[in-house]
Scaffold this motif. Structure first.
Motif, PDB file in Angstrom:
ATOM      1  N   GLU A 180      48.751  36.758  15.834  1.00  0.00           N
ATOM      2  CA  GLU A 180      47.401  36.958  15.319  1.00  0.00           C
ATOM      3  C   GLU A 180      47.248  36.236  13.979  1.00  0.00           C
ATOM      4  O   GLU A 180      46.212  35.660  13.682  1.00  0.00           O
ATOM      5  CB  GLU A 180      47.165  38.473  15.148  1.00  0.00           C
ATOM      6  N   GLN A 192      44.267  32.326  20.989  1.00  0.00           N
ATOM      7  CA  GLN A 192      45.449  32.336  20.138  1.00  0.00           C
ATOM      8  C   GLN A 192      46.548  33.119  20.838  1.00  0.00           C
ATOM      9  O   GLN A 192      46.643  34.328  20.735  1.00  0.00           O
ATOM     10  CB  GLN A 192      45.084  33.004  18.816  1.00  0.00           C
ATOM     11  N   LEU A 212      45.638  44.134  20.633  1.00  0.00           N
ATOM     12  CA  LEU A 212      46.068  42.872  20.027  1.00  0.00           C
ATOM     13  C   LEU A 212      45.931  41.703  21.011  1.00  0.00           C
ATOM     14  O   LEU A 212      45.470  40.626  20.643  1.00  0.00           O
ATOM     15  CB  LEU A 212      47.523  42.999  19.556  1.00  0.00           C
ATOM     16  N   HIS A 254      42.390  40.746  21.732  1.00  0.00           N
ATOM     17  CA  HIS A 254      41.747  40.078  20.615  1.00  0.00           C
ATOM     18  C   HIS A 254      42.065  38.590  20.563  1.00  0.00           C
ATOM     19  O   HIS A 254      41.403  37.826  19.863  1.00  0.00           O
ATOM     20  CB  HIS A 254      42.163  40.779  19.306  1.00  0.00           C
ATOM     21  N   GLN A 255      43.072  38.156  21.347  1.00  0.00           N
ATOM     22  CA  GLN A 255      43.528  36.741  21.231  1.00  0.00           C
ATOM     23  C   GLN A 255      42.482  35.699  21.630  1.00  0.00           C
ATOM     24  O   GLN A 255      42.487  34.628  21.011  1.00  0.00           O
ATOM     25  CB  GLN A 255      44.785  36.569  22.085  1.00  0.00           C
TER      26      GLN A 255
END
Lengths: 385, 663
Positions: A97, A107, A163, A166-167
């Motif tokens: 992140e 990402q 997490l 959210h990439q």
């Protein structure tokens, strides 16, 4: 070797005995699937080992050895590294992140310098299974059914899912979520909680789609619902895949003769859509055979889970199996136009090292559980590490 | 058998729950796989045929193949328009190609200057996906093979062999046949034949003028298709020649023209500007319809540069204009046979003589005859032979405009004919009613209008085709014929021009006028005697000279001076038919600004063209080749003892209109 001989103390720790305890039918099914993948890659490369088929077989060979080696690892070692692995996975996700590479708008990649790069979310696929299995190993059946303890697995699942989402890599996030939920359910969650959760999930899907998803993700879902609305745009993948499947018919067009894949109408023909390539050239017979092999893999793994004496071993095996089965279902559904296009490959069949490595390491764990199925794993701090 | 005891050492609640749920998970997985299998069966077994079709339509493409355009041939089958092979370099845009880079690469193989490269790049960027753009036509074999060898490395580039229209006679038929050209954006219509996909093919050409335009749809044929296997980028992988659909060639069109006559007509016109039209008197077939100067239609097929086109369009002799059908001229003295016929029909006695003293005072002014000294006493025969203006001034005034207009209409003036190709102009045939409608400034027909009408000036305007029709009708007797240009389309004969009512004149009157026209060319005192000698034995020509005035000559001393600017000179006209005793061919020649007197510029050219037609005709040929009959057997109307080349007494044969006519 007789059964009685195996009961002798220390006999089961001998490497030769362990080796013989590996589930060879299961392993054979894996070899056949990987072989079928290489066969298709050879075909679509125009009868050439380059660029895919050779690499695919080589990778599988290496990872097969890795699986066998991991099968020798004592269950207590797996138990000991469960939390650390989960922890490392989480740290890596936070790292990606912060400093991760952005590729194709997401990402996901962590650059390891000379070692190349990899996706921390893959570590988490195994980490979540091991972490949850270890946690449930330590609590009673009543606690697992419904108690405040359940906040721990909820947090353990939520952290990586948020997490990864959210990439953004929604496919992997969903996979981690569903794997985690599968373990929680298998551990004995109360039916009423499951029912409530299911209901909440169903109700929250439409607002999630409308407000939380990215535009491209939403578009994929709408395209999935009506692929023919935009046959040259985003519906193209689904339509071409269905054409490849359907035109294969019962016996297929013949090896090397699939026009959809050979003439590039089929997108991602060697990775996500390799099942369609297979379906076109080998027809219903070929598809059915491969699906049968997947069924063998899944049921043999579940049998291993059922045989295990330790709760950790049971849950870990079932979790890995759930991940694998989900891969097959999602990819199969996508290729056949039953699920939206998400970047989930067909495990062992598709070209690509990352997912194959994750799956084979997971199967190393499954084999280890089988080999050590009679081992007791003491709860709590009873590990020797 | 202690195995069971080991098996159940850890039987507890947790294990029991797990086993039940693992069983459930197994069941769910099984269900999932079953669902996938069911879906597979649906796609691969139930709907397989539908998807097979879709797969085949992905895999195979049909590429349109333009059909060979129909040939255009002359009456004897001589090819006037055909197709020749053409090595062509095409570039089709597909997803990944870089237009600029591709054009730059191609410049190594074929000559492409910087300007052309820029234009091609622009065209490529603008072109729809996969529709090819033509980079170069007419490559040499070396260029063609060089490109073909490299084509696999050049995405979107193909070198193929197409067909291109060719006009072997260059400009000789340019106005009649027209030409084909590239399809414009405006040509493509949403519906109808001009909406077809073949219109977008770079090898396709559309008819732009004349026969090519008028019969475009028949000449086009039906496009064929080539079955090719393509990949996802539309690139051709393989050809499947068994799946090809052959193209249907366009219909062949046979014209009534004769290539030899047409070519000769254009030859004799030289640099002059004008028109030659020849008809077969008996059938109405147009044997020659030439407009000079002409242009090379092949240049239009290739596509012309702007300077090239400007050079053609701005030339004062107007090569792009079809003067045979759309050029209108005052007929001048060639109108006199018409006036004479009208007068005979109106009851004028042709033997009543009128005295010509070189001029006639009427309406407050002097109407001059072209011959300053006058012709003396003239009957109708003499007046036609000598082209006496004074006789026709007075005769026209006597009978008035309406009988003349009736006769003119009957002979073919003031109308268009159904030739099948566009571009004819009607012209003007003046009458009282016509003037009332058409001339708002002065609607009443004045006696002076009749006077100039009598010599084919003023309110009368004709084209070369009408002049030829008039001559053919007079020559053929009472049986009138319409001109026919297209003999057959795709082997199907078109009706000949016979369906016309007979001329409303008495045969004797027609014969009288014809006799006078024979005298024009064969009486040593006729206005065109010297220029009308065919030199073909007893096969001889009849005719009438004419001069069409292009400006007023009041106050101009010398009309025939070499110093007069070309554009201000008179038009020179001549009409003729031959053989005069059994007419077969009728001809009109107009030489724009050819100078004074139809005999100087028009008649010699008419003679040359007529000779070609006569010598080609086997019956005439036989007549020429048989021994000459005794002199006493020569038909009347021919001056006795006048051998070709004998010295001619009298004034030079010039026909000059007066200065009075409004032109």
């Amino acid at each position: 070797m007789t059964v009685s001989a195996l009961t002798r103390p220390g006999e089961r720790d001998r490497l030769v005995v362990k080796f013989s305890e590996i589930d060879w039918l299961f392993s054979f099914a894996l070899c056949l699937i990987a072989g079928a993948g290489a066969l298709m890659m050879f075909s679509i490369a125009g009868s050439s080992w380059e660029p895919w088929a050779g690499a695919h077989l080589f990778r599988f060979g290496v990872l097969f050895v890795v699986m066998v080696v991991l099968a020798m690892v004592d269950l207590r070692v797996w138990f000991a590294i469960a939390y650390p692995l989960y922890g490392v996975g989480l740290v890596l996700l936070v790292l990606v992140e912060a400093v991760g590479d952005t590729r194709m708008g997401a990402q996901r990649w962590l650059d390891l310098g000379p070692l190349g790069s990899f996706q921390p979310s893959e570590v988490m696929k195994l980490g979540i299974v091991l972490g949850l299995a270890r946690f449930y190993h330590s609590i009673s059946a009543d606690d697992a059914r419904f108690s405040w303890w359940l906040l721990v697995p909820v947090l353990m699942i939520a952290a990586p899912v948020v997490l990864v989402a959210h990439q953004p890599d929604l496919g992997t996030a969903m996979l981690i979520l569903m794997t985690g939920v599968a373990v929680v359910v298998l551990a004995g969650l109360d039916w009423r909680v499951i029912a409530t959760g299911l209901g909440a999930a169903v109700i929250s899907v439409p607002p999630m789609v409308m407000f939380v998803l990215h535009e491209y993700q939403r578009k994929r879902i709408f395209t999935f619902l009506d692929p023919e609305s935009d046959p040259s745009g985003s519906g193209y993948h689904i339509l071409q895949s269905k054409i490849a499947l359907g035109s294969g018919g019962f016996l297929g067009k013949g090896y090397g003769l699939g026009s959809q894949s050979q003439l590039n109408f089929l997108p991602e023909k060697q990775t996500d859509f390799i099942f369609a390539t297979l379906a076109e050239e080998f027809g219903f017979v070929g598809c059915f055979s491969v699906l049968f092999l997947y069924a063998v893999v899944i049921f043999m793994a579940l049998r291993t889970a059922a045989l295990a004496h330790s709760h950790f071993g049971r849950l870990a095996t079932a979790g890995v199996t759930a991940t694998f089965a989900l891969y097959v279902m999602i990819n199969g559904g996508m290729v056949m136009g039953l699920a939206p296009v998400v970047g989930v490959p067909m495990p062992m069949l598709s070209y690509g090292g990352t997912v194959m490595a994750t799956v084979m390491i997971g199967f190393g764990l499954v084999q280890a559980v089988r080999v050590h199925r009679y081992s007791e794993v003491t709860s709590g701090k009873g590990s020797f590490l | 058998m202690s195995e069971p005891s080991i098996f159940f050492t850890e039987v507890n609640e947790r294990q029991g729950v797990f086993h039940r749920r693992a069983f459930l998970m197994g069941g769910l997985s099984g269900l999932g796989l079953l669902a996938l299998t069911g879906r597979l069966a649906h796609l691969q077994l139930v709907e397989a045929q539908r998807y097979e079709k879709m797969s085949a339509s992905n895999q195979f493409n049909f590429r349109l193949v333009p059909p060979p355009r129909g040939l255009i041939v002359d009456r004897n089958g001589v090819i006037l328009a055909s197709n020749r092979p053409n090595f062509r370099l095409l570039v089709a845009k597909d997803g990944k190609m870089d237009p600029e880079g591709t054009v730059k690469t191609l410049a190594h193989f074929v000559p492409l200057d910087a300007e052309r490269q820029a234009r091609l790049t622009k065209d490529l960027i603008r072109a729809p996906k996969r529709s090819p753009v033509s980079v170069m036509e007419d490559m040499s074999w070396e260029q063609f093979s060089a490109i073909n060898v490299r084509a696999p490395e050049l995405p979107g580039v193909t070198a193929d062999m197409g067909e291109v229209r060719v006009y072997p006679h260059g400009g000789a038929f340019a106005h009649v046949i027209g030409y084909v050209a590239k399809v414009n954006r405006e040509d493509i219509q949403p519906t109808g034949p001009n909406s077809e996909a073949i219109m977008l093919h770079p090898g396709f050409r559309i008819g732009r003028q004349g026969v090519e335009k008028a019969f475009d749809l028949r000449l086009r044929g039906r496009p064929g298709a080539q079955k090719v296997e393509v990949d996802a980028n539309g690139r051709e992988v393989r050809q499947d020649s068994e799946g090809d659909i052959p193209a249907t060639p366009g219909a062949e069109i046979q014209l009534s023209l004769d290539a030899d006559i047409q070519t000769r007509a254009l030859e004799v016109m030289g640099d002059e500007s004008g028109a030659v039209v020849m008809l077969d008197c008996r059938t109405g077939d147009v044997l020659c319809m030439a407009s000079a100067p002409s242009f090379d239609a092949n240049r239009f097929v290739r596509g012309m540069t702007r300077p090239e086109y400007q050079a053609l369009a701005n030339y004062e002799r107007k090569p792009l204009l079809d003067k045979a059908m759309s050029g209108l001229y005052p007929p001048g003295s060639t109108f006199k046979p018409t006036v004479a016929l009208a007068a005979l029909e109106a009851g004028i006695n042709p033997e009543v003589r009128i005295h010509c003293s070189g001029g006639w005072y009427f309406g407050g002014r002097t109407w001059r005859c072209w011959k300053p000294g006058g012709h003396g006493s003239q009957n109708m025969h003499d007046a036609i032979k000598n082209s006496c203006d004074v006789y026709f001034y007075q005769t026209a005034l006597r009978i008035g405009p309406d009988p003349i207009a009736r006769a003119a209409h009957a002979l073919g003036f003031g109308q268009t004919f159904d030739l099948g190709i566009p571009g004819q102009k009607k012209g003007i045939v003046g009458s009282k009613e016509w003037k009332r409608k058409a001339v708002k400034r002065e609607p009443v027909w004045q006696p002076g209008d009749s006077v100039s009408y009598g010599i084919g000036q003023g309110y009368v305007n004709v084209n070369a085709l009408q002049l030829a029709v008039m001559t053919a009708r007079l020559a053929n007797g009472r049986k009138a014929l319409n001109p026919r240009l297209v003999r057959s389309i795709g082997g199907k004969e078109l009706p000949s021009g016979a369906a016309v009512p007979d001329l409303p004149f008495q045969q004797a009157h027609i014969d009288y006028v014809r006799g006078a026209m024979i005298a024009v060319a064969n009486d040593v005192t006729g206005t065109a005697y010297r220029q009308s000698q065919l030199g073909l034995g007893d096969v001889m020509m009849a005719g009438k000279t004419g001069t069409a005035q292009v400006r007023s000559y009041d106050g101009v001393a010398d009309r025939n001076s070499a110093s007069v600017q070309w554009k201000l000179k008179d038009h020179n006209l001549f009409v003729a038919f031959a053989p005069y005793d059994a007419p077969r061919y009728a001809l009109s020649v107009i030489v724009e600004h050819g100078g004074l007197g139809g005999a100087t510029a028009g008649a010699p050219r008419a003679r040359e063209v007529m000779r070609v037609a006569l010598l080609k005709d086997p019956e005439i040929r036989a007549r020429i080749e048989k021994p000459l009959p005794m002199p006493e057997l020569t038909p009347d109307g021919l001056a006795e003892g006048a051998a070709p080349g004998a010295p001619v007494p009298g004034a030079p044969p010039l026909a000059t209109p007066p200065s009075g006519g409004a032109v």
